[in-house]
Design a protein around this motif. Sequence first.
Motif, PDB file in Angstrom:
ATOM      1  N   ASP A 107     -94.863  45.898 -37.953  1.00 44.50           N
ATOM      2  CA  ASP A 107     -95.088  47.901 -37.268  1.00 44.50           C
ATOM      3  C   ASP A 107     -94.385  48.844 -36.181  1.00 44.50           C
ATOM      4  N   LYS A 108     -93.693  48.085 -35.479  1.00 49.73           N
ATOM      5  CA  LYS A 108     -93.170  48.786 -34.356  1.00 49.73           C
ATOM      6  C   LYS A 108     -91.523  48.663 -35.198  1.00 49.73           C
ATOM      7  N   LEU A 109     -91.192  47.997 -35.211  1.00 45.25           N
ATOM      8  CA  LEU A 109     -89.779  47.750 -36.165  1.00 45.25           C
ATOM      9  C   LEU A 109     -89.562  49.121 -37.228  1.00 45.25           C
ATOM     10  N   CYS A 110     -90.823  49.185 -37.812  1.00 44.55           N
ATOM     11  CA  CYS A 110     -90.761  49.992 -39.253  1.00 44.55           C
ATOM     12  C   CYS A 110     -90.419  50.782 -39.044  1.00 44.55           C
ATOM     13  N   ASN A 111     -92.096  51.428 -37.303  1.00 42.53           N
ATOM     14  CA  ASN A 111     -92.073  52.635 -37.130  1.00 42.53           C
ATOM     15  C   ASN A 111     -90.520  53.184 -36.487  1.00 42.53           C
ATOM     16  N   THR A 112     -89.828  52.202 -35.554  1.00 39.46           N
ATOM     17  CA  THR A 112     -88.990  53.053 -34.989  1.00 39.46           C
ATOM     18  C   THR A 112     -87.423  53.529 -36.535  1.00 39.46           C
TER      19      THR A 112
END
Length: 270
Positions: A184-189
Amino acid sequence: MSKKNKLNDLEGKEWIKFQKSWFIHNPPPREKGVLVHPAKFPETLVQEFIEFFTKEGQTVLDPMVGTGSTLLACAASGRNGIGIELNPKYAEIAEQRIKDFKKQGDLFHKKVKLKVIVANAANVAKLKLPEVDYIITSPPYWDMLRMRGAHTQKKRREAEALDVWYSDDPDDLGNVSNYDEFVDKLCNTYVKLEPVLKTRGYITIIVKNVKKKGRVYPLAWDIGKKLGEVYTLKDERIWCQDNQRLNPYGIYNAWVSNTFHHYCLNLRKE
Ligand SMILES: C[S@@+](CC[C@H](N)C(=O)[O-])C[C@H]1O[C@@H](n2cnc3c(N)ncnc32)[C@H](O)[C@@H]1O
């Protein structure tokens, strides 16, 4: 070069060569100055992508630039480059490598502008970047560096004071231990980069599915699925290495592969 070519400066033959969905690229031995970084990609590989997805004079962004391989590839191919890196130590190595490369003269395109920014890529909006023509990057492969074989870790740490993982910074995505939270965090970035990328520009993400404690976490596929909701997922090119030593994992007992390929996911802002 064909005047009709809207994407790059390649001739038809070179264009078609790049269309093969897999390729073999064995990284050259790493220079001493970058050994401290645990996982960099080869400049020569990144240069091939840059030369396919941009024209000379255009601008490339790598939001997790590490030791600056993307920026060196930009300098060698006459593209401007912007690199974001969380760890100031790696950013410094990137700056130094650019300086050293400049001294080599001919190989370095004189007109290019290269910039290294120390920041969390998730804060890209605050950086007020110019529009870029292409993004190419490779993320931490979840927290795998923290899981690597004790033997490898010990050797790196003791032999040459080399980093075993990127940092202890809580913003470092390599420190997120929950897999779903990491994805989630990676894709949000990556989604936050979308406003910076020109319309019809491409983003390439070089990544692997990861194995942890006898189970595969399909990181490449999960990124493709999730990011495909924002960018258009075009395809993958499979980067194969065929000079690695085969290990007899699970021999006579169970199926465990020697994984010598990465996915280069190509997506487009449409
Ligand atoms: C796989 S490495 C990239 C290596 C790079 N391609 C090279 O050739 O040197 C991933 C990088 O992401 C950086 N990183 C981790 N979390 C980050 C974040 N939130 N913002 C920016 N960089 C981050 C790490 O410090 C590490 O250098």
